[in-house]
Scaffold this motif. Structure first.
Motif, PDB file in Angstrom:
ATOM      1  N   GLU A  23       0.818  -1.224   0.000  1.00  0.00           N
ATOM      2  CA  GLU A  23       0.000   0.000   0.000  1.00  0.00           C
ATOM      3  C   GLU A  23       0.851   1.273   0.000  1.00  0.00           C
ATOM      4  O   GLU A  23       0.605   2.201  -0.777  1.00  0.00           O
ATOM      5  CB  GLU A  23      -0.945   0.005   1.211  1.00  0.00           C
ATOM      6  N   GLU A  24       1.810   1.337   0.897  1.00  0.00           N
ATOM      7  CA  GLU A  24       2.556   2.577   1.044  1.00  0.00           C
ATOM      8  C   GLU A  24       3.473   2.874  -0.144  1.00  0.00           C
ATOM      9  O   GLU A  24       3.603   4.028  -0.562  1.00  0.00           O
ATOM     10  CB  GLU A  24       3.362   2.544   2.349  1.00  0.00           C
ATOM     11  N   GLU A  25       4.116   1.857  -0.689  1.00  0.00           N
ATOM     12  CA  GLU A  25       4.964   2.093  -1.868  1.00  0.00           C
ATOM     13  C   GLU A  25       4.136   2.613  -3.038  1.00  0.00           C
ATOM     14  O   GLU A  25       4.561   3.533  -3.754  1.00  0.00           O
ATOM     15  CB  GLU A  25       5.673   0.801  -2.267  1.00  0.00           C
ATOM     16  N   SER A  26       2.950   2.050  -3.227  1.00  0.00           N
ATOM     17  CA  SER A  26       2.109   2.497  -4.342  1.00  0.00           C
ATOM     18  C   SER A  26       1.566   3.897  -4.084  1.00  0.00           C
ATOM     19  O   SER A  26       1.456   4.710  -5.011  1.00  0.00           O
ATOM     20  CB  SER A  26       0.967   1.503  -4.581  1.00  0.00           C
ATOM     21  N   ARG A  27       1.231   4.201  -2.826  1.00  0.00           N
ATOM     22  CA  ARG A  27       0.771   5.559  -2.500  1.00  0.00           C
ATOM     23  C   ARG A  27       1.850   6.584  -2.805  1.00  0.00           C
ATOM     24  O   ARG A  27       1.576   7.643  -3.393  1.00  0.00           O
ATOM     25  CB  ARG A  27       0.376   5.642  -1.019  1.00  0.00           C
ATOM     26  N   ARG A  28       3.056   6.286  -2.399  1.00  0.00           N
ATOM     27  CA  ARG A  28       4.146   7.241  -2.617  1.00  0.00           C
ATOM     28  C   ARG A  28       4.409   7.460  -4.102  1.00  0.00           C
ATOM     29  O   ARG A  28       4.717   8.580  -4.537  1.00  0.00           O
ATOM     30  CB  ARG A  28       5.409   6.760  -1.910  1.00  0.00           C
ATOM     31  N   ALA A  29       4.269   6.404  -4.885  1.00  0.00           N
ATOM     32  CA  ALA A  29       4.459   6.547  -6.328  1.00  0.00           C
ATOM     33  C   ALA A  29       3.396   7.464  -6.922  1.00  0.00           C
ATOM     34  O   ALA A  29       3.699   8.336  -7.751  1.00  0.00           O
ATOM     35  CB  ALA A  29       4.405   5.174  -7.006  1.00  0.00           C
ATOM     36  N   PHE A  30       2.157   7.298  -6.491  1.00  0.00           N
ATOM     37  CA  PHE A  30       1.074   8.145  -7.002  1.00  0.00           C
ATOM     38  C   PHE A  30       1.249   9.588  -6.538  1.00  0.00           C
ATOM     39  O   PHE A  30       1.125  10.533  -7.321  1.00  0.00           O
ATOM     40  CB  PHE A  30      -0.279   7.598  -6.546  1.00  0.00           C
ATOM     41  N   GLN A  31       1.578   9.767  -5.261  1.00  0.00           N
ATOM     42  CA  GLN A  31       1.743  11.121  -4.729  1.00  0.00           C
ATOM     43  C   GLN A  31       2.914  11.857  -5.369  1.00  0.00           C
ATOM     44  O   GLN A  31       2.912  13.087  -5.451  1.00  0.00           O
ATOM     45  CB  GLN A  31       1.957  11.072  -3.211  1.00  0.00           C
ATOM     46  N   ILE A  85       0.593  16.275  -6.125  1.00  0.00           N
ATOM     47  CA  ILE A  85      -0.675  16.199  -6.868  1.00  0.00           C
ATOM     48  C   ILE A  85      -1.855  16.787  -6.087  1.00  0.00           C
ATOM     49  O   ILE A  85      -3.008  16.455  -6.371  1.00  0.00           O
ATOM     50  CB  ILE A  85      -0.990  14.743  -7.251  1.00  0.00           C
ATOM     51  N   GLN A  86      -1.603  17.668  -5.132  1.00  0.00           N
ATOM     52  CA  GLN A  86      -2.706  18.262  -4.386  1.00  0.00           C
ATOM     53  C   GLN A  86      -3.676  18.929  -5.346  1.00  0.00           C
ATOM     54  O   GLN A  86      -3.289  19.718  -6.206  1.00  0.00           O
ATOM     55  CB  GLN A  86      -2.194  19.308  -3.387  1.00  0.00           C
ATOM     56  N   GLY A  87      -4.961  18.600  -5.192  1.00  0.00           N
ATOM     57  CA  GLY A  87      -5.980  19.202  -6.036  1.00  0.00           C
ATOM     58  C   GLY A  87      -5.971  18.733  -7.470  1.00  0.00           C
ATOM     59  O   GLY A  87      -6.682  19.283  -8.309  1.00  0.00           O
ATOM     60  N   LYS A  88      -5.198  17.694  -7.768  1.00  0.00           N
ATOM     61  CA  LYS A  88      -5.071  17.225  -9.146  1.00  0.00           C
ATOM     62  C   LYS A  88      -5.513  15.774  -9.315  1.00  0.00           C
ATOM     63  O   LYS A  88      -5.139  15.121 -10.286  1.00  0.00           O
ATOM     64  CB  LYS A  88      -3.616  17.360  -9.618  1.00  0.00           C
ATOM     65  N   PHE A  89      -6.278  15.264  -8.362  1.00  0.00           N
ATOM     66  CA  PHE A  89      -6.722  13.878  -8.494  1.00  0.00           C
ATOM     67  C   PHE A  89      -8.148  13.726  -7.975  1.00  0.00           C
ATOM     68  O   PHE A  89      -8.657  14.555  -7.226  1.00  0.00           O
ATOM     69  CB  PHE A  89      -5.786  12.924  -7.741  1.00  0.00           C
TER      70      PHE A  89
END
Length: 428
Positions: free
Chosen positions: A256-264, A290-294
């Protein structure tokens, strides 16, 4: 890339979020009462307690515990953070509970651990805990052999996170997602990721693809049901992702965390993950680009919106605790409306009280609330069995190997069917 929305619910979600932009098994343990302890009866024993769960990546839980401590002098709860990975969390809990060490009076359990821990006689029954107002499916996740052993604490249903600055409408099918991958390529980023490391998260992701193609992991009689055309289509979506490149190579290591960091970091167009990501990805600072961009949408499926896996945490009391009365009050406190509201608004974790999903103030603050309620109502639970750990390990091991080898889906599932059925038969 633009397209017409395929369902009204997705349209509503895209509109709301477009304006603002939502576990593991290893180790073994013998059954039986923990050695050196006969356990406590609920209602007996008061004093300090420890609560153990996976790492709190939001940093918000301690403040909630502090409020309990302020009204319970001499009975304070100490928070013990276990590792991020669900497999490692389970291992730590099994070691403590099996030995009857009593290091953890209360523990946060993945929803699929309840049956195993209760069957091994490690938990106290929660006969006096009030679960009024909690989703029935979530109460069922904490029930074993007709008795409540773990109180629902937070729920979970997966979302598809997507970049609203790059696409206007999220995909509702796998084909649409693959088509949108051209946008990712044009912008020099990867397309899609989930959780594909060899652990419980891979079992969840695989199960979602099977369910989203119209199949199931087990049938109505509790027998293995993965050697089917539907399961083959679900597995092919994942294998082809690595083969064709719409899932990046490094995603084979993602939890979960590795994928979150990749997206962020802005490296992904799409991410399958849990709602906790929503608040973290919207926080200002260097950790998120990506604040405000997803936005968020239901996960896609073969022919339309897919079916996510019911996730979440339950709270259970160790049979080795000496302060069961305090532990029970703490469990009830965590089910209170105020705490459940804070878990949602401050931590981004879905609450277990159904009424909160209809709360006007929360609906105004959380645009995806209605869609989340729908996802949780239709989410598919994982098989609940004392042998779930072994069952899930067979799935994650064989599916992981298939993803690495780009194996033939049909042959993989034929072997998986036989091995899963063996686990089921041996547990009878």
């Amino acid at each position: 890339m633009k397209r017409t929305m395929h369902t009204a619910v997705v349209a509503a979600l895209a509109l709301a979020l477009g304006l603002t932009a939502g576990c593991g098994r290893d180790g073994d343990g013998s059954s039986g009462t923990p050695s050196g302890s006969e356990g406590s009866a609920l209602g007996e024993g008061r004093g300090p307690i420890t609560y153990a769960q996976g790492k709190d990546t939001t940093g918000k839980l301690q403040a909630i515990f502090d409020e309990f401590n302020a009204t319970h002098p001499g009975e304070e709860v100490t928070f013990v953070e276990l590792p991020e990975a669900a497999d490692d969390q389970r291992t730590a809990l099994v070691q403590d509970f099996q030995a009857g060490a009593g290091s953890y009076d209360v523990a946060g359990l993945d929803v699929v651990w309840t049956a195993e821990f209760a069957a091994r006689d490690w938990l106290l029954p929660l006969e006096d805990v009030d679960t009024t107002g909690v989703f029935d499916s979530m109460v069922a996740s904490g029930t074993y052999d007709g008795t409540l052993y773990a109180a629902p604490y937070k729920s979970n249903g997966a979302f598809l996170f997507y970049r609203t600055d790059l696409i206007d409408t999220p995909p509702t099918t796998w084909d649409e997602l693959i088509e949108d991958c051209q946008v990712a390529e044009d912008n020099g980023i990867d397309c899609y990721a989930g959780q594909f490391a060899q652990y419980e998260g891979l079992t969840v992701n695989f199960s979602e693809e099977v369910n989203s193609a119209g199949g199931s992991i087990v049938d109505a009689q509790g027998n293995a049901s993965v050697d089917t055309a539907e399961a083959e289509e679900g597995l092919a979506f994942l294998i082809n992702g690595f083969k064709d490149g719409y899932i990046p190579e490094e995603a084979i290591t993602y939890q979960e965390e590795e994928s979150r960091r990749a997206f962020q970091s802005g490296s992904l167009l799409f991410l399958r993950n849990w709602p906790y990501v929503y608040n973290l990805a919207n926080e200002e600072g260097e950790d998120s680009q990506i604040q405000g961009k997803f936005g968020v949408a239901p996960i896609p499926g073969k022919d339309g919106v897919g079916s996510c896996t019911l996730g979440g945490y339950n709270i259970a009391i160790s049979k080795a605790t000496k302060n069961a009365a305090t532990a029970q009050e703490f469990v009830q406190y965590m089910l209170s409306e105020d705490v459940q509201r804070r878990i949602f608004t401050e931590m981004g974790e879905p609450p277990v009280l159904e009424a909160l999903y209809d709360d006007a103030a929360l609906q105004a603050d959380v645009p995806y609330l209605g869609v989340l309620k729908d996802a949780l109502t239709t989410a598919v639970a994982r098989p609940q069995a004392a042998s779930y750990s072994e069952f899930s390990n067979v799935i994650s091991t064989q599916i992981y190997q298939a993803l690495q080898d780009r194996a033939d889906p049909a042959a993989t599932l034929q072997a998986l069917q036989a091995d899963l059925q063996k686990v089921i038969d041996e547990a009878k």
